[in-house]
Design a protein around this motif. Sequence first.
Motif, PDB file in Angstrom:
ATOM      1  N   HIS A  17      -3.165  -0.958  -7.246  1.00  0.00           N
ATOM      2  CA  HIS A  17      -2.790  -0.365  -6.072  1.00  0.00           C
ATOM      3  C   HIS A  17      -3.875  -1.091  -4.973  1.00  0.00           C
ATOM      4  CE1 HIS A  17      -1.833   2.674  -3.235  1.00  0.00           C
ATOM      5  NE2 HIS A  17      -2.959   2.929  -2.859  1.00  0.00           N
ATOM      6  N   ALA A  18      -3.531  -1.172  -3.758  1.00  0.00           N
ATOM      7  CA  ALA A  18      -3.961  -2.020  -2.698  1.00  0.00           C
ATOM      8  C   ALA A  18      -3.394  -1.557  -1.335  1.00  0.00           C
ATOM      9  CB  ALA A  18      -4.094  -3.376  -2.894  1.00  0.00           C
ATOM     10  N   THR A  19      -3.761  -1.604  -0.379  1.00  0.00           N
ATOM     11  CA  THR A  19      -3.464  -1.404   0.896  1.00  0.00           C
ATOM     12  C   THR A  19      -3.664  -2.741   1.819  1.00  0.00           C
ATOM     13  OG1 THR A  19      -5.471  -0.259   1.612  1.00  0.00           O
ATOM     14  CG2 THR A  19      -3.424   1.142   0.929  1.00  0.00           C
ATOM     15  N   GLY A  20      -3.034  -2.852   3.018  1.00  0.00           N
ATOM     16  CA  GLY A  20      -3.470  -3.672   4.159  1.00  0.00           C
ATOM     17  C   GLY A  20      -3.233  -5.074   3.390  1.00  0.00           C
ATOM     18  N   ALA A  21      -4.227  -6.115   4.197  1.00  0.00           N
ATOM     19  CA  ALA A  21      -4.249  -7.339   3.772  1.00  0.00           C
ATOM     20  C   ALA A  21      -4.375  -7.665   2.247  1.00  0.00           C
ATOM     21  CB  ALA A  21      -5.673  -7.948   4.441  1.00  0.00           C
ATOM     22  N   ASP A  22      -5.314  -6.776   1.555  1.00  0.00           N
ATOM     23  CA  ASP A  22      -5.308  -7.009   0.161  1.00  0.00           C
ATOM     24  C   ASP A  22      -3.928  -6.939  -0.534  1.00  0.00           C
ATOM     25  OD1 ASP A  22      -8.165  -7.408   0.269  1.00  0.00           O
ATOM     26  OD2 ASP A  22      -8.354  -5.112  -0.068  1.00  0.00           O
ATOM     27  N   ARG A  23      -2.988  -5.779  -0.128  1.00  0.00           N
ATOM     28  CA  ARG A  23      -1.929  -5.587  -0.692  1.00  0.00           C
ATOM     29  C   ARG A  23      -0.935  -6.976  -0.385  1.00  0.00           C
ATOM     30  NH1 ARG A  23       2.248  -0.733   0.734  1.00  0.00           N
ATOM     31  NH2 ARG A  23       0.286   0.205   0.366  1.00  0.00           N
ATOM     32  N   ALA A  24      -0.849  -7.491   0.791  1.00  0.00           N
ATOM     33  CA  ALA A  24      -0.104  -8.396   1.245  1.00  0.00           C
ATOM     34  C   ALA A  24      -0.698  -9.705   0.140  1.00  0.00           C
ATOM     35  CB  ALA A  24      -0.314  -8.895   2.676  1.00  0.00           C
ATOM     36  N   ALA A  43       9.823  -8.190  -1.838  1.00  0.00           N
ATOM     37  CA  ALA A  43       9.039  -7.046  -2.958  1.00  0.00           C
ATOM     38  C   ALA A  43       9.469  -5.958  -2.281  1.00  0.00           C
ATOM     39  CB  ALA A  43       7.575  -7.676  -2.814  1.00  0.00           C
ATOM     40  N   LEU A  44      10.123  -5.117  -3.318  1.00  0.00           N
ATOM     41  CA  LEU A  44      10.418  -3.649  -2.760  1.00  0.00           C
ATOM     42  C   LEU A  44       9.728  -2.914  -3.452  1.00  0.00           C
ATOM     43  CD1 LEU A  44      14.186  -4.550  -2.802  1.00  0.00           C
ATOM     44  CD2 LEU A  44      12.697  -4.418  -0.920  1.00  0.00           C
ATOM     45  N   PRO A  45       8.967  -2.051  -2.738  1.00  0.00           N
ATOM     46  CA  PRO A  45       8.060  -1.028  -3.480  1.00  0.00           C
ATOM     47  C   PRO A  45       8.950  -0.087  -4.162  1.00  0.00           C
ATOM     48  CG  PRO A  45       7.837  -0.737  -1.084  1.00  0.00           C
ATOM     49  CD  PRO A  45       8.785  -1.906  -1.415  1.00  0.00           C
ATOM     50  N   ARG A  46       8.535   0.289  -5.510  1.00  0.00           N
ATOM     51  CA  ARG A  46       9.018   1.103  -6.396  1.00  0.00           C
ATOM     52  C   ARG A  46       8.429   2.315  -6.782  1.00  0.00           C
ATOM     53  NH1 ARG A  46      14.038   0.321  -4.765  1.00  0.00           N
ATOM     54  NH2 ARG A  46      15.103  -1.035  -5.449  1.00  0.00           N
ATOM     55  N   GLY A  47       7.315   2.739  -5.959  1.00  0.00           N
ATOM     56  CA  GLY A  47       6.500   3.933  -6.404  1.00  0.00           C
ATOM     57  C   GLY A  47       5.173   3.418  -7.113  1.00  0.00           C
TER      58      GLY A  47
END
Length: 181
Positions: A17-24, A43-47
Amino acid sequence: GAGGAVEEDYRFDTLPHATGADRAALIDRKIRQYYRSTRFVSALPRGRTGDKRRDDRYLFAALTNPALVDPWLVAIAHQGSPVAGVYLASMLTSALLPQLNIVVPRVLVAAPHSSGLRLTFYKDGEFCSSRLTRTIPADANDAAQMLVTELSNTRMYLSTLNLDTLDEPLSVVFLDRDDSL
């Protein structure tokens, strides 16, 4: 796991789990790992996973043979028309099902394709898996037997991937634009 035809690929994976630039960055790294030879990827999020880590689940999808659409995109660009996106038909069918009043928990959509029969599974309206079978025989009896066999094989495949169970009802919808089925 991978699925689809030569020109399509689908993979489910989890990422921390990450957000922002880290997720990208995580998503970009995974896309480059899976799909080096095409720019038509998503890349489609699936929960999130249900375990303690609560990792993010994704469906990675790609059109692996860009030569299929490049001539069309060149022609569209030559006309000065914008392109909103390039989408895999098997992923768009989920939007078509409610339009056809098909609202069931588990549905397998069977559609003739130039290379065979495309079998796409949706669970609760979400794309889960797609596979392409061998070419449909011209003889009606052979084609019917092939359909029965491939539907059975697909049920086993979905069970093996833990996407569906064999004891739950499965609705099958045939999208047969030219009455070939």
